[in-house]
Design a protein around this motif. Structure first.
Motif, PDB file in Angstrom:
ATOM      1  N   TYR A 121      25.686  23.348  21.682  1.00  0.00           N
ATOM      2  CA  TYR A 121      26.032  23.642  23.079  1.00  0.00           C
ATOM      3  C   TYR A 121      25.972  25.142  23.355  1.00  0.00           C
ATOM      4  O   TYR A 121      25.406  25.575  24.366  1.00  0.00           O
ATOM      5  CB  TYR A 121      27.436  23.113  23.385  1.00  0.00           C
ATOM      6  N   ALA A 122      26.540  25.948  22.453  1.00  0.00           N
ATOM      7  CA  ALA A 122      26.550  27.394  22.651  1.00  0.00           C
ATOM      8  C   ALA A 122      25.133  27.951  22.670  1.00  0.00           C
ATOM      9  O   ALA A 122      24.796  28.801  23.509  1.00  0.00           O
ATOM     10  CB  ALA A 122      27.374  28.054  21.546  1.00  0.00           C
TER      11      ALA A 122
ATOM     12  N   HIS B  41      22.384  26.410  23.483  1.00  0.00           N
ATOM     13  CA  HIS B  41      21.680  25.993  24.706  1.00  0.00           C
ATOM     14  C   HIS B  41      22.198  26.746  25.926  1.00  0.00           C
ATOM     15  O   HIS B  41      21.416  27.210  26.766  1.00  0.00           O
ATOM     16  CB  HIS B  41      21.860  24.492  24.912  1.00  0.00           C
ATOM     17  N   THR B  42      23.508  26.899  26.027  1.00  0.00           N
ATOM     18  CA  THR B  42      24.118  27.489  27.219  1.00  0.00           C
ATOM     19  C   THR B  42      23.931  29.005  27.268  1.00  0.00           C
ATOM     20  O   THR B  42      23.721  29.578  28.341  1.00  0.00           O
ATOM     21  CB  THR B  42      25.621  27.158  27.264  1.00  0.00           C
ATOM     22  N   TYR B  43      23.994  29.635  26.105  1.00  0.00           N
ATOM     23  CA  TYR B  43      23.906  31.098  26.072  1.00  0.00           C
ATOM     24  C   TYR B  43      22.607  31.562  25.421  1.00  0.00           C
ATOM     25  O   TYR B  43      22.542  32.623  24.814  1.00  0.00           O
ATOM     26  CB  TYR B  43      25.109  31.662  25.322  1.00  0.00           C
TER      27      TYR B  43
ATOM     28  N   HIS C 148      20.047  32.735  26.768  1.00  0.00           N
ATOM     29  CA  HIS C 148      19.534  33.975  27.334  1.00  0.00           C
ATOM     30  C   HIS C 148      20.097  35.190  26.608  1.00  0.00           C
ATOM     31  O   HIS C 148      19.516  36.277  26.653  1.00  0.00           O
ATOM     32  CB  HIS C 148      19.885  34.058  28.823  1.00  0.00           C
ATOM     33  N   VAL C 149      21.225  35.004  25.930  1.00  0.00           N
ATOM     34  CA  VAL C 149      21.824  36.098  25.157  1.00  0.00           C
ATOM     35  C   VAL C 149      21.406  36.027  23.697  1.00  0.00           C
ATOM     36  O   VAL C 149      21.076  37.037  23.071  1.00  0.00           O
ATOM     37  CB  VAL C 149      23.360  36.044  25.256  1.00  0.00           C
ATOM     38  N   LEU C 150      21.398  34.814  23.154  1.00  0.00           N
ATOM     39  CA  LEU C 150      21.122  34.626  21.733  1.00  0.00           C
ATOM     40  C   LEU C 150      19.638  34.588  21.408  1.00  0.00           C
ATOM     41  O   LEU C 150      19.252  34.736  20.258  1.00  0.00           O
ATOM     42  CB  LEU C 150      21.776  33.312  21.257  1.00  0.00           C
TER      43      LEU C 150
END
Length: 434
Positions: free
Chosen positions: A330-331, A333-335, A337-339
């Protein structure tokens, strides 16, 4: 052929010509090599078929590829799991009233094969919602037939294979099937097998034929007539023992933990939905298949050994792994753009999740057997299976939620359920302690 069966039986069981048969009718003793081989190849064929038509991966991917509404993928596992569990509660007594039950298993295997072949045909000629509806209906038929097979198989195995060889035949079949499905996944991921929609449908058609072949093979069993009286349906047992939910705290805590840990079974289709739609979709499918097969192959024995020491701790660890794999997915996929691009890690998260799922399966089955005694085991099993079956049947609501809030939100809910399951397991009784 008889000599080959004798050799195979001797190699896998360590038995010799002077075999001693335990817990089976005397008339079945001389038929051990032939019956062992029939069980081994029938089970291996159906378990390979399971891997080639896995609702959590293959059918979930197929629905996406056919353009079926996203919420339909959320019904795959509930239909498959609840459809195979709930009918058992009602049909067990009837099946056990039959003196020979191999015909029930063979007929059920044939129906499963026909249903999977029908799914392949649906993939050839249907698109969109109609394809999804057709596959879900056929999956329901498949699950009903599997329910009958599950009830019949336990009795047939108990009458035709000696007590000291039952684990060997089922374990060997599992290993053969896991290896075959792993090879298919690697071939698809690497490009050795043509990456095409036709290849995936070909796997479904092959799976259907394997079930039909297994049905014919199983009929070769020499099954002596058995007892046909005294059976009760588990649903009747569950109704008569409903008061245990109020009076038996350990059972109540076990059912609560098992309910939360359903996340390990329900979540894989939603995890697959997080994969990027563009790019090497067939390679990704192969990676998912390989990850699932490898997880089962590597972890089942370890979880089983650990469960014999502490099934409570196994369920705790499995819940943590469920929460960890789904939370990180989840993290990512959701973030993203940062990771950065982390889509390539999804097969690894699925690998960890399926390891957790094996732990849940083995931990819960070991726990309820060791928690109960001879007087309470039937009531515990019937009551817990009834409640979990009803909850699984309601699991399709997650598909509707995914259509509204997106699959990532559902993955997060399942991660939280895994954590809650781990905490619930910590509160369970340590039933392996003397």
């Amino acid at each position: 052929m008889a000599r080959l069966q004798e050799d195979l039986y001797g190699v896998l069981t360590g038995d010799d010509e002077g075999r001693v048969c335990r817990d089976i009718p005397e008339a079945a003793c001389d038929e051990q090599p032939g019956n062992f081989s029939a069980h081994l190849f029938s089970l291996a064929l159906t378990k390979i078929g399971d891997g080639l038509s896995d609702p959590k991966i293959i059918l979930a991917w197929l629905l996406q590829a056919l353009g079926a509404p996203a919420f339909m993928a959320g019904f795959l596992v509930p239909i498959r799991e609840a459809g195979a569990l709930l009918p058992q509660l009602f049909i067990a007594a009837y099946i056990r009233s039959l003196r020979r039950r191999k015909f029930v298993w063979a007929a059920g295997s044939a129906v499963q094969g026909a249903a999977v072949l029908g799914m392949g045909v649906s993939g050839l000629f249907l698109k969109g919602a109609w394809a999804g509806i057709s596959i879900l209906v056929l999956l329901a038929v498949f699950a009903l037939a599997r329910s009958a097979c599950s009830v019949a198989y336990k009795d047939v195995l108990g009458k035709t294979v000696t007590k000291s060889a039952r684990g060997t035949v089922t374990g060997t079949a599992n290993s053969l099937a896991a290896g075959a499905v792993l090879l298919f996944g690697v071939a698809l991921a690497s490009g050795f097998l043509e990456r095409s929609f036709t290849a995936v449908l070909g796997a479904l058609f092959l799976a259907g034929l394997l079930w039909l072949t297994a049905a014919i093979t199983f009929l070769r069993l020499k099954e002596v007539p058995g007892a046909s009286e005294g059976g009760r349906n588990a649903f009747d047992v569950a109704l008569s023992q409903i008061g245990l939910l109020k009076s038996d705290a350990p059972l109540r805590q076990f059912i609560l933990a098992r309910a939360f840990l359903m996340a390990s079974a329900l979540s894989p289709p939603f995890l697959l939905m997080l994969a990027p739609e563009e790019g090497e979709t067939f390679g990704a499918l192969g990676a998912f298949i390989s990850a699932s097969a490898l997880a089962g192959f590597l972890s089942s024995y370890v979880w089983g050994r650990l469960s014999d020491r502490s099934s409570r701790k196994v369920l705790f660890l499995a819940g943590l792994l469920t929460a960890l794999s789904l939370g990180l997915a989840y993290a990512a996929h959701t973030y993203g753009h940062v990771l950065g691009d982390t889509g390539f890690l999804l097969p690894f998260w699925l690998f960890v999740l399926m390891i957790a799922h094996q732990g849940v399966r083995l931990g819960r089955s070991t726990h309820i057997v060791d928690m109960a005694n001879e007087e309470t085991r039937a009531a515990y099993t019937a009551l817990s299976n009834t409640i979990i079956g009803l909850l699984l049947a309601a699991g399709g609501v997650f598909g509707l939620l995914a259509a509204i809030a997106g699959p990532a939100a559902v993955v997060l809910i399942f991660a939280l359920m895994g954590a809650a399951g781990a905490l619930s397991a910590l509160r369970m009784k340590e039933v392996q302690r003397d």
